[in-house]
Design a protein around this motif. Structure first.
Motif, PDB file in Angstrom:
ATOM      1  N   THR A  49      -3.165   1.146  -6.490  1.00  0.00           N
ATOM      2  CA  THR A  49      -1.873   0.612  -6.049  1.00  0.00           C
ATOM      3  C   THR A  49      -1.763  -0.852  -6.465  1.00  0.00           C
ATOM      4  OG1 THR A  49      -2.859   0.098  -3.896  1.00  0.00           O
ATOM      5  CG2 THR A  49      -1.716   2.206  -4.109  1.00  0.00           C
ATOM      6  N   PRO A  50      -0.550  -1.383  -6.567  1.00  0.00           N
ATOM      7  CA  PRO A  50      -0.390  -2.777  -6.996  1.00  0.00           C
ATOM      8  C   PRO A  50      -1.140  -3.752  -6.098  1.00  0.00           C
ATOM      9  CG  PRO A  50       1.705  -1.615  -7.066  1.00  0.00           C
ATOM     10  CD  PRO A  50       0.735  -0.696  -6.386  1.00  0.00           C
ATOM     11  N   ALA A  51      -1.518  -4.889  -6.675  1.00  0.00           N
ATOM     12  CA  ALA A  51      -2.367  -5.849  -5.975  1.00  0.00           C
ATOM     13  C   ALA A  51      -1.730  -6.375  -4.689  1.00  0.00           C
ATOM     14  CB  ALA A  51      -2.703  -7.021  -6.911  1.00  0.00           C
ATOM     15  N   ASP A  52      -0.405  -6.573  -4.682  1.00  0.00           N
ATOM     16  CA  ASP A  52       0.263  -7.129  -3.505  1.00  0.00           C
ATOM     17  C   ASP A  52       0.939  -6.057  -2.662  1.00  0.00           C
ATOM     18  OD1 ASP A  52       2.075  -6.478  -5.425  1.00  0.00           O
ATOM     19  OD2 ASP A  52       3.295  -8.302  -5.227  1.00  0.00           O
ATOM     20  N   ALA A  53       0.589  -4.788  -2.904  1.00  0.00           N
ATOM     21  CA  ALA A  53       1.237  -3.695  -2.164  1.00  0.00           C
ATOM     22  C   ALA A  53       0.695  -3.627  -0.740  1.00  0.00           C
ATOM     23  CB  ALA A  53       0.993  -2.357  -2.867  1.00  0.00           C
ATOM     24  N   PRO A  54       1.520  -3.236   0.229  1.00  0.00           N
ATOM     25  CA  PRO A  54       1.030  -3.103   1.606  1.00  0.00           C
ATOM     26  C   PRO A  54       0.081  -1.910   1.736  1.00  0.00           C
ATOM     27  CG  PRO A  54       3.282  -2.301   1.428  1.00  0.00           C
ATOM     28  CD  PRO A  54       2.955  -2.938   0.117  1.00  0.00           C
ATOM     29  N   GLU A  55      -0.653  -1.895   2.837  1.00  0.00           N
ATOM     30  CA  GLU A  55      -1.607  -0.816   3.088  1.00  0.00           C
ATOM     31  C   GLU A  55      -0.904   0.534   3.200  1.00  0.00           C
ATOM     32  OE1 GLU A  55      -5.247   0.102   6.275  1.00  0.00           O
ATOM     33  OE2 GLU A  55      -3.765  -1.482   6.651  1.00  0.00           O
ATOM     34  N   ALA A  56       0.355   0.516   3.592  1.00  0.00           N
ATOM     35  CA  ALA A  56       1.102   1.765   3.761  1.00  0.00           C
ATOM     36  C   ALA A  56       1.229   2.539   2.451  1.00  0.00           C
ATOM     37  CB  ALA A  56       2.489   1.466   4.319  1.00  0.00           C
ATOM     38  N   HIS A  57       1.230   1.843   1.320  1.00  0.00           N
ATOM     39  CA  HIS A  57       1.315   2.540   0.037  1.00  0.00           C
ATOM     40  C   HIS A  57       0.089   3.425  -0.186  1.00  0.00           C
ATOM     41  CE1 HIS A  57       4.419  -0.340  -2.037  1.00  0.00           C
ATOM     42  NE2 HIS A  57       4.859   0.163  -0.889  1.00  0.00           N
ATOM     43  N   THR A  58      -1.070   2.883   0.113  1.00  0.00           N
ATOM     44  CA  THR A  58      -2.301   3.671  -0.027  1.00  0.00           C
ATOM     45  C   THR A  58      -2.279   4.876   0.895  1.00  0.00           C
ATOM     46  OG1 THR A  58      -3.583   1.718  -0.662  1.00  0.00           O
ATOM     47  CG2 THR A  58      -4.812   3.604   0.197  1.00  0.00           C
ATOM     48  N   HIS A  59      -1.887   4.665   2.140  1.00  0.00           N
ATOM     49  CA  HIS A  59      -1.864   5.768   3.116  1.00  0.00           C
ATOM     50  C   HIS A  59      -0.829   6.828   2.737  1.00  0.00           C
ATOM     51  CE1 HIS A  59      -3.645   2.851   6.310  1.00  0.00           C
ATOM     52  NE2 HIS A  59      -4.524   3.222   5.401  1.00  0.00           N
ATOM     53  N   ARG A  60       0.267   6.398   2.128  1.00  0.00           N
ATOM     54  CA  ARG A  60       1.296   7.367   1.720  1.00  0.00           C
ATOM     55  C   ARG A  60       0.741   8.313   0.649  1.00  0.00           C
ATOM     56  NH1 ARG A  60       7.135   5.839  -1.112  1.00  0.00           N
ATOM     57  NH2 ARG A  60       7.485   7.874  -2.095  1.00  0.00           N
TER      58      ARG A  60
END
Length: 890
Positions: A49-60
């Protein structure tokens, strides 16, 4: 441990480029249409995931992948490994998660290796620095934990009573001396001996002994494990941030994960026992990677490093592991990951390529609705395995009763007829080598191509004409060079297709005539990289050239070397369409614009390992009557001869070693004076005489030995001559099984007078006389024999491979549209090109740039006359069966 979201409402996968392909191939990789495809070994896949992406992106992403494996209950054995600061060893979480909530009416994977090591590791983590439990106490503790999990050890343990209230008197003496001995001491002793035999002493399954570099006659298992504890407990007592503490955790993670992978290594595909048929889908491990420095990041990356270390040498496919999050730069560098996109990654999910890949996910797709991954639908069972067992036992009892009345019906004597005949490579009928004229033949093929180039250019005034580049090694200068190089038959095959193409263009306006530029890449392709860089510079300036000089594709790279591997990677970087010829190493797949034409080493090695292990090809010792029919047995042992730092040789040797189920001796053989390192447990030879001595020693110890040759043909000729000169162990014949590298030399009669050599080698088309050969194959061979009647390589596959490979590229050019640009040629190559060719049916996947599906692979038995195909796998004709028996692996 964080619990997975069990909501029925699915999470959506980000609609990034290629997401459609990835979703489809993810589902089929987990739940393939045929269960034998579970034996593929998918690579470690990192979704970044992008470097500045929130943790929610990974969980999604994790939740979208998990939801497809069972929205309400598990349809596939899987677990999500959330990296938490208080869970330093993610393998513990993985083993527990896979055992929990198994699919309905399925049978859980047993984890005997994992739970034993988990108990050991827990004790190591709790022990004091330098003050281990000792081997005996460690054994007693682990056995007690085993008994608490039930089964026969648990039943016997609890029959021994409780430990809290000691019993006095004669009765207490009887209980302590006799009853506890029968219910606890003796079962524990038997259990410990079994673990020692299984984990350390066994040649086939003694993974722990190999992992700890312990020999079969070394220390018992719990002494070895106590030594591990003595080494790691001082490190674990340090601060968690200390590098030595992390080193201790890494060692324990490696041990635990190796145990878990051993338990998961071989899916129970098919067979009779109902419990073994319950594995219908691939286990999946989904791993969260927090940002570098965040809680749990070290644990996640430690787990992935351990997996990368273990996966290439794993005997079996293992689980599908997909990690999502932000892998650090140091992790990516250490794993040597290949950066790719979702579409390319989707095709790798079905390959046996242990090299990790990383897919950077864009930020924009997370800002809009994504794609739902439909739940997989693995096979369901209407009856539990116990009910099926009862039915099968009843049927078996009926058969046994019938068998008792006719006992001879059940007795099937083992096959002892030597596969391909009982005579060695020469039976005294042929003792002369075939004459070769390398300079004349090479120049004739080059002149033919030059003349046909002029004919192609004549069409340039009325239609599109383009150029392809054929990379070949330096022209041979002697007969010796010629027999070790397939350049001449490969040039002849390319010239034959170019002639066919130009003749077709006269009446078919859709055909694009092609010029062929033959470019030299040095002896053994050692100058492939400079040759490719010169081509890239020319391509950048092609606007100044005539239209028919514009290069739309590349052919060749007939050898798998580190130089050709690098050359493919550089051409892939500019999007150059490439179709390979006889380069077979899986590691050559460096670009999604490269289409290898022949089956990969992983496929070939698997077929050859099964052939060696199950076919009678090694002569029985002690057969002295020269007039009696020779009897043969399958190979129980293999001497694997490999060349260090040779991509083809190391790739083929490693994959054969993984696939072969017998014992093996590995010898690294190279004749030059350059020093080279060898792996642990590998012998070393620098002269042919030294190699002969090592092979003879192995034959003396294990007479049912086959020599599996992956070194180059020139080295093989030196070995054969030294073996013939020494004559120390040829009285019972020597059986050699090798790759296509040996074909060039064998067909020129180099071994025609060696009446002690039994030679089998792979090829890429069936001989003309074989009844299974297609009409297209026979037609090609007839044309080739008519044009080149004195060719010693009439039965070789190099010419047919280059003929068909050129056919593939020209078909893509024909379908590229009126502009005929490289980009449109690439698109056409991805559009499932299929035809019946000289090598059999050629059919490329629509979504993968790997070798053609079910590509023909043949094992030839070299004899004094024409070679005989003893194995034919793949789609060698339109009528070839899709389901083929061993050793073919469809």
């Amino acid at each position: 441990m964080r619990s997975a979201n069990n909501s029925v409402e699915p999470s959506s996968f980000p609609d990034d480029a290629g997401a459609d392909y990835f979703i489809r191939e993810y589902r089929t990789a987990v739940n393939p249409a045929r269960r034998d495809l579970l034996e593929n070994k998918p690579p470690l896949l990192l979704l970044s995931t992008p470097a500045d992406a929130p943790e929610a992106h990974t969980h999604r992403v994790l939740e979208a992948l998990r939801w497809a494996l069972g929205p309400e209950y598990k349809r596939v054995p899987h677990t999500v490994l959330y990296a938490e600061e208080d869970v330093p060893l993610l393998t513990v979480q993985a083993g527990r998660g896979l055992e929990f909530d198994i699919p309905r009416r399925s049978t859980p994977d047993r984890f005997p290796n994992f739970w034993l090591m988990a108990d050991v590791v827990a004790q190591i983590q709790e022990s004091r620095p330098g003050g281990g439990l000792g081997a005996r106490k460690l054994r007693d503790h682990v056995y007690r934990q085993r008994a608490e999990r039930g089964g026969l050890p648990g039943l016997l343990w609890h029959m021994g009573g409780t430990d809290t209230a000691p019993i006095g008197g004669v009765y207490g003496f009887f209980v302590g001396l006799v009853w506890h001995s029968l219910t606890r001491t003796l079962p524990r002793w038997i259990w410990a001996r079994r673990q020692n035999r299984k984990l350390v002493r066994s040649k086939r399954s003694g993974w722990l002994g190999k992992h700890l570099n312990a020999t079969a006659g070394g220390a018992p298992v719990f002494e070895l494990l106590d030594q591990v504890g003595a080494r790691q407990s001082p490190r674990l007592s340090l601060e968690p941030s200390h590098p030595r503490h992390k080193e201790g955790l890494a060692a324990l993670e490696l041990l635990l994960l190796r145990a878990l992978l051993e338990d998961l290594r071989k899916p129970a595909v098919g067979r009779l026992l109902p419990k073994r048929r319950r594995r219908v889908a691939r286990p999946v491990l989904l791993v969260e990677i927090p940002p570098e420095g965040a809680p749990g990041a070290d644990a996640a990356e430690r787990f992935l490093r351990a997996l990368h270390t273990l996966q290439p040498g794993l005997d079996g496919p293992g689980p599908l592991v997909i990690a999502v999050g932000r892998p650090s730069g140091s992790l990516q560098a250490e794993l040597g990951v290949e950066r790719t996109n979702l579409r390319r990654a989707s095709s790798l999910l079905h390959s046996s390529n242990p090299r990790p890949v990383v897919v950077p996910l864009e930020d924009e797709p997370f800002e809009r609705p994504g794609l739902q991954i439909p739940p997989v639908q693995p096979r369901k069972f209407t009856m539990g395995w116990r009910a099926v067992t009862a039915v099968e036992l009843a049927a078996l009892a009926t058969l046994l009763v019938g068998g008792a009345l006719a006992p001879g019906f059940w007795e099937t004597p083992p096959e002892t007829r030597c596969v391909g005949g009982d005579r060695p490579a020469a039976a005294g009928s042929q003792t002369e080598r075939v004459e070769v004229r390398p300079k004349e033949w090479y120049q004739d093929a080059q002149n033919r191509i030059d003349k046909q180039n002029q004919e192609a250019e004549k069409y340039a005034e009325t239609r599109a004409v383009r150029t392809v580049v054929l990379f070949e090694s330096t022209p041979p200068t002697s007969a010796e060079d010629t027999i070790f190089d397939g350049a001449i038959p490969e040039l002849r095959g390319a010239a034959m297709w170019q002639q066919r193409l130009i003749e077709d263009a006269a009446s078919d306006s859709s055909r694009v005539p092609l010029r062929v530029e033959v470019r030299r890449a040095g002896a053994g392709f050692r100058e492939a990289v400079p040759a490719v860089r010169d081509l890239i510079q020319e391509v950048k300036q092609e606007n100044s050239k005539k239209a028919y000089e514009q290069i739309v594709g590349v052919l060749g790279f007939a050898q798998s070397t580190k130089e050709t591997q690098a050359a493919v990677k550089e051409l892939g970087a500019i999007g150059m369409p490439m179709v390979g010829t006889t380069a077979t190493a899986d590691e050559m797949q460096q670009s999604d614009s490269y289409w290898p034409f022949t089956p990969a080493n992983s496929t070939e090695a698997g077929i050859e390992a099964a052939f060696a292990a199950h076919s009678p090809l090694v002569a029985k010792p002690g057969q002295t009557d020269p007039h009696a029919q020779v009897e043969c047995v399958p190979a129980g042992h293999a001497v694997i001869v490999r060349t260090p730092d040779d991509l083809y040789s190391e790739s083929l040797a490693d994959r054969f070693q993984q696939a072969f189920k017998g014992g093996e001796t590995v010898i690294s053989f190279r004749q030059d004076s350059q020093p080279f390192a060898t792996q642990g447990g590998t012998q070393k030879a620098t002269t042919a005489d030294q190699l002969v001595g090592q092979v003879c020693q192995a034959l003396k110890a294990e007479p049912d030995t086959v020599v599996y040759w992956t070194a180059r043909a020139k080295d093989f000729t030196a070995f054969v001559r030294a073996m013939d000169t020494n004559g120390t162990c040829i009285e019972n014949d020597l059986t050699v099984l090798g790759g296509n590298e040996l074909t060039n030399v064998a067909l020129t009669g180099q071994y025609a007078d060696k009446d002690w050599l039994r030679l089998y080698h792979s090829a890429h088309r069936l001989p003309e006389e074989d009844s299974r050969a297609s009409a297209k194959t026979k037609d090609f061979v007839r044309q080739y024999n008519r044009q080149y009647p004195q060719d010693p390589w009439r039965q070789d596959g190099h010419s047919a491979v280059s003929y068909d490979a050129f056919h593939v590229l020209s078909r893509a050019v024909d379908n590229a549209g009126s502009t005929v640009r490289r980009e449109s040629v690439l698109t056409a190559l991805r559009n499932n090109i299929t035809f019946d060719g000289a090598t059999g049916v050629v059919s490329f996947s629509e979504f993968s740039s790997g070798p053609p599906k079910r590509k023909t692979l043949v094992i030839l038995r070299q004899s004094a006359g024409e070679p005989e195909a003893v194995v034919a796998c793949g789609a060698y004709s339109l009528t070839a069966p899709k389901q083929q028996d061993s050793p073919c692996r469809d």
